[in-house]
Design a protein around this motif. Sequence first.
Motif, PDB file in Angstrom:
ATOM      1  N   ASP A   1      40.342  65.936  14.557  1.00 56.53           N
ATOM      2  CA  ASP A   1      39.842  65.130  13.440  1.00 56.53           C
ATOM      3  C   ASP A   1      39.084  63.892  13.919  1.00 56.53           C
ATOM      4  O   ASP A   1      38.007  63.573  13.412  1.00 56.53           O
ATOM      5  N   ARG A   2      39.636  63.200  14.898  1.00 62.30           N
ATOM      6  CA  ARG A   2      39.006  61.961  15.381  1.00 62.30           C
ATOM      7  C   ARG A   2      37.625  62.244  15.971  1.00 62.30           C
ATOM      8  O   ARG A   2      36.641  61.558  15.653  1.00 62.30           O
ATOM      9  N   VAL A   3      37.548  63.247  16.811  1.00 60.06           N
ATOM     10  CA  VAL A   3      36.288  63.574  17.478  1.00 60.06           C
ATOM     11  C   VAL A   3      35.225  63.985  16.466  1.00 60.06           C
ATOM     12  O   VAL A   3      34.093  63.484  16.473  1.00 60.06           O
ATOM     13  N   MET A   4      35.587  64.899  15.579  1.00 63.69           N
ATOM     14  CA  MET A   4      34.589  65.433  14.658  1.00 63.69           C
ATOM     15  C   MET A   4      34.173  64.422  13.597  1.00 63.69           C
ATOM     16  O   MET A   4      33.048  64.473  13.097  1.00 63.69           O
ATOM     17  N   ARG A   5      35.042  63.506  13.269  1.00 65.52           N
ATOM     18  CA  ARG A   5      34.651  62.451  12.327  1.00 65.52           C
ATOM     19  C   ARG A   5      33.497  61.636  12.909  1.00 65.52           C
ATOM     20  O   ARG A   5      32.528  61.318  12.208  1.00 65.52           O
ATOM     21  N   ILE A   6      33.588  61.314  14.185  1.00 65.66           N
ATOM     22  CA  ILE A   6      32.521  60.540  14.828  1.00 65.66           C
ATOM     23  C   ILE A   6      31.237  61.360  14.905  1.00 65.66           C
ATOM     24  O   ILE A   6      30.144  60.869  14.591  1.00 65.66           O
ATOM     25  N   VAL A   7      31.363  62.623  15.312  1.00 64.04           N
ATOM     26  CA  VAL A   7      30.181  63.492  15.416  1.00 64.04           C
ATOM     27  C   VAL A   7      29.473  63.594  14.066  1.00 64.04           C
ATOM     28  O   VAL A   7      28.246  63.447  13.968  1.00 64.04           O
ATOM     29  N   LEU A   8      30.234  63.820  13.021  1.00 61.51           N
ATOM     30  CA  LEU A   8      29.638  64.000  11.696  1.00 61.51           C
ATOM     31  C   LEU A   8      29.110  62.687  11.124  1.00 61.51           C
ATOM     32  O   LEU A   8      28.126  62.689  10.376  1.00 61.51           O
ATOM     33  N   GLU A   9      29.733  61.578  11.470  1.00 60.69           N
ATOM     34  CA  GLU A   9      29.197  60.286  11.039  1.00 60.69           C
ATOM     35  C   GLU A   9      27.810  60.054  11.633  1.00 60.69           C
ATOM     36  O   GLU A   9      26.904  59.561  10.946  1.00 60.69           O
ATOM     37  N   VAL A  10      27.642  60.417  12.901  1.00 58.90           N
ATOM     38  CA  VAL A  10      26.324  60.269  13.528  1.00 58.90           C
ATOM     39  C   VAL A  10      25.317  61.205  12.861  1.00 58.90           C
ATOM     40  O   VAL A  10      24.172  60.823  12.600  1.00 58.90           O
ATOM     41  N   CYS A  11      25.744  62.423  12.570  1.00 62.63           N
ATOM     42  CA  CYS A  11      24.851  63.362  11.870  1.00 62.63           C
ATOM     43  C   CYS A  11      24.387  62.777  10.540  1.00 62.63           C
ATOM     44  O   CYS A  11      23.204  62.864  10.184  1.00 62.63           O
ATOM     45  N   LYS A  12      25.316  62.183   9.819  1.00 58.56           N
ATOM     46  CA  LYS A  12      24.957  61.597   8.528  1.00 58.56           C
ATOM     47  C   LYS A  12      23.962  60.460   8.702  1.00 58.56           C
ATOM     48  O   LYS A  12      22.968  60.359   7.966  1.00 58.56           O
TER      49      LYS A  12
END
Length: 261
Positions: free
Chosen positions: A141-152
Motif C-alpha cells: 500500500d505504501r509503495v503504490m500510493r506514492i507511485v499513483l500519486e506521482v501518476c496523478k
Amino acid sequence: MRSLFVFLTAVLLIQGTAGARNILPLPAHQKELAIVIDDLGNDMKGTEEILHLPVTLTLAIMPFLPSTKADAENARRFGHEVIVHLPMEPVSGKASWLGPGAILTSLSNEEIRSRVEKAIDDVPYAVGVNHHMGSKATADDRVMRIVLEVCKERGLFYLDSKTTGKSVIPKLARELEVPYLENKLFFDDVYTLQHIGKQAKHLSHELDESESTIAIGHVGVTGMKVAVMLKEFIPLYEKKASIVPLSDLIPEYHLIDESMP
C-alpha cells in the motif's frame, strides 16, 4: 431498344451503388482491444517486427536503458502509444531482471518518489505507466500510493499488469482518482509457440464475450514469436474489435498536447 434501356439502367444503378459504398464510412466496431508490448528499451529481439505491425499498439518502455529513447522515438514515428514500463520488486526472481532505478519496498518514501519521477522523465512521450515484474511492490500500500500519486500529478494513467492477485492498485487508484486499467491476458507467460498460439485463440474467444479487453506480450525471449503470432491473428481480431491504444479504453480520458498554446 427497351432491352438495351433496361440493361443500361441496371448498369448505372450498380455503378451508383458501388460508388456510394466507396464513399460511405465503414461502421465502427463496438468492441475494443488494446495490445500492450512490454520490455522495450534494451534493443530486445522482436522490437523491429513489433514496431512494423499494421495496427496501433501500446509499447511499454523501460527507463534508463540503451535504447529507451530510440524505442520511444520509433514508437511515436510508427504511430504507437508509449507508456513507462516501471521496474518494480517481485516476490521472487533475479535482481538483474529488474534493471536500473527499480522500485523496491525497502526504499524510503522520498527515494520511491524520486525514482518514479526520474523514470517518467526518461521515457519520451509516455502517457501512462505499468510495471515490470512487481508482484511484491504492487501489493504494498505504501509503495503504490506514492507511485499513483506521482501518476496523478503527471496526468498519467496506470495499467495494472496483474502480476499478483494481491494488487492494491484498484483500491488506491479509485481513492486517488487515478485512471487505471487491468490486464486480462498474457500471450507469453509460458515461452512456447504452442502456448502463445493458444493464448491468441483464447483472446479471440474473449472478444466474443467482452466489450473491451487488454492483452500483453513481450519483446525479448518471446519477441519474435509474439510478432509472428500477432501478424497472423491481427486480421481475425480486427473482424471482431477495433484495435486501439490503451488510453482509448479510459472514458473521457484526453491527452493534452503541452505544445499547444
